[in-house]
Design a protein around this motif. Structure first.
Motif, PDB file in Angstrom:
ATOM      1  N   GLN A   1       0.827  -1.211   0.000  1.00 28.53           N
ATOM      2  CA  GLN A   1       0.000   0.000   0.000  1.00 28.53           C
ATOM      3  C   GLN A   1       0.862   1.263   0.000  1.00 28.53           C
ATOM      4  OE1 GLN A   1      -4.067   0.482   1.912  1.00 28.53           O
ATOM      5  NE2 GLN A   1      -2.698   1.240   3.508  1.00 28.53           N
ATOM      6  N   GLU A   2       1.961   1.257   0.751  1.00 36.55           N
ATOM      7  CA  GLU A   2       2.879   2.394   0.747  1.00 36.55           C
ATOM      8  C   GLU A   2       3.516   2.559  -0.632  1.00 36.55           C
ATOM      9  OE1 GLU A   2       4.265   2.163   5.436  1.00 36.55           O
ATOM     10  OE2 GLU A   2       5.475   1.178   3.903  1.00 36.55           O
ATOM     11  N   LEU A   3       3.842   1.446  -1.267  1.00 33.97           N
ATOM     12  CA  LEU A   3       4.424   1.490  -2.609  1.00 33.97           C
ATOM     13  C   LEU A   3       3.441   2.086  -3.614  1.00 33.97           C
ATOM     14  CD1 LEU A   3       6.754   0.814  -4.514  1.00 33.97           C
ATOM     15  CD2 LEU A   3       5.799  -1.499  -4.728  1.00 33.97           C
ATOM     16  N   ARG A   4       2.167   1.711  -3.497  1.00 32.33           N
ATOM     17  CA  ARG A   4       1.155   2.301  -4.383  1.00 32.33           C
ATOM     18  C   ARG A   4       1.098   3.816  -4.177  1.00 32.33           C
ATOM     19  NH1 ARG A   4      -2.015  -2.443  -2.881  1.00 32.33           N
ATOM     20  NH2 ARG A   4      -3.093  -1.174  -1.323  1.00 32.33           N
ATOM     21  N   ALA A   5       1.109   4.251  -2.908  1.00 29.20           N
ATOM     22  CA  ALA A   5       1.076   5.682  -2.607  1.00 29.20           C
ATOM     23  C   ALA A   5       2.330   6.369  -3.147  1.00 29.20           C
ATOM     24  CB  ALA A   5       0.944   5.900  -1.092  1.00 29.20           C
ATOM     25  N   TRP A   6       3.484   5.762  -2.925  1.00 27.61           N
ATOM     26  CA  TRP A   6       4.747   6.331  -3.409  1.00 27.61           C
ATOM     27  C   TRP A   6       4.686   6.550  -4.911  1.00 27.61           C
ATOM     28  CZ3 TRP A   6       8.757   6.364  -6.635  1.00 27.61           C
ATOM     29  CH2 TRP A   6       9.952   6.967  -6.237  1.00 27.61           C
ATOM     30  N   ASN A   7       4.291   5.514  -5.648  1.00 25.09           N
ATOM     31  CA  ASN A   7       4.220   5.611  -7.106  1.00 25.09           C
ATOM     32  C   ASN A   7       3.217   6.659  -7.565  1.00 25.09           C
ATOM     33  OD1 ASN A   7       6.058   3.718  -8.480  1.00 25.09           O
ATOM     34  ND2 ASN A   7       5.031   2.219  -7.191  1.00 25.09           N
ATOM     35  N   PHE A   8       2.050   6.683  -6.947  1.00 25.98           N
ATOM     36  CA  PHE A   8       1.008   7.630  -7.333  1.00 25.98           C
ATOM     37  C   PHE A   8       1.500   9.065  -7.145  1.00 25.98           C
ATOM     38  CE2 PHE A   8      -2.724  10.233  -6.786  1.00 25.98           C
ATOM     39  CZ  PHE A   8      -3.678   9.682  -7.640  1.00 25.98           C
TER      40      PHE A   8
END
Length: 124
Positions: A14-21
């Motif tokens: 979930q943090e990775l999704r936020a980082w990428n977004f």
């Protein structure tokens, strides 16, 4: 240390999704700078923690949060929104104007962590 455009390996999904977004929004607006990478890790973690906290509070059998907890959560939500504005994810004039979705989440923060924000190449 990894390249500033490459997320750190110890982020949760979930943090990775936020980082990428967030990174993609900042880069698309032409405001990304490598110095922002450390702050982006923190912001991605804050977005993820906010989503997890709201979902936990709304889960069956969970004790209702104390008013102090709700006030602190609201302060964190506004801080997150201010930082999302700084990274170009939301317009500055919308920092204090947010919709809350059916899950009780700030819609903009929820979108940052949504499953469809993780590029296929990052899932491998």
């Amino acid at each position: 240390m990894s390249d500033a455009r490459t997320p750190h390996h110890d982020l949760t999904e979930q943090e990775l999704r936020a980082w990428n977004f967030i990174y993609q929004k900042a880069a698309a607006r032409g405001i990304w700078r490598s110095e922002y990478a450390a702050g982006l890790y923190v912001l991605a973690a804050l977005c993820s923690a906010y989503v997890d906290t709201v979902r936990r509070y709304r889960s069956p059998g969970f004790q209702p949060p104390r008013s102090d907890d709700l006030i602190e959560r609201e302060k964190r939500r506004l801080l997150i929104r201010e930082q999302l504005s700084a990274y170009g994810v939301i317009d500055h004039d919308r920092v204090h104007l947010a919709s809350i979705n059916a899950e009780g989440l700030d819609s903009d923060i929820a979108a940052v962590c949504a499953p469809n924000t993780l590029p296929e190449t990052a899932k491998q």
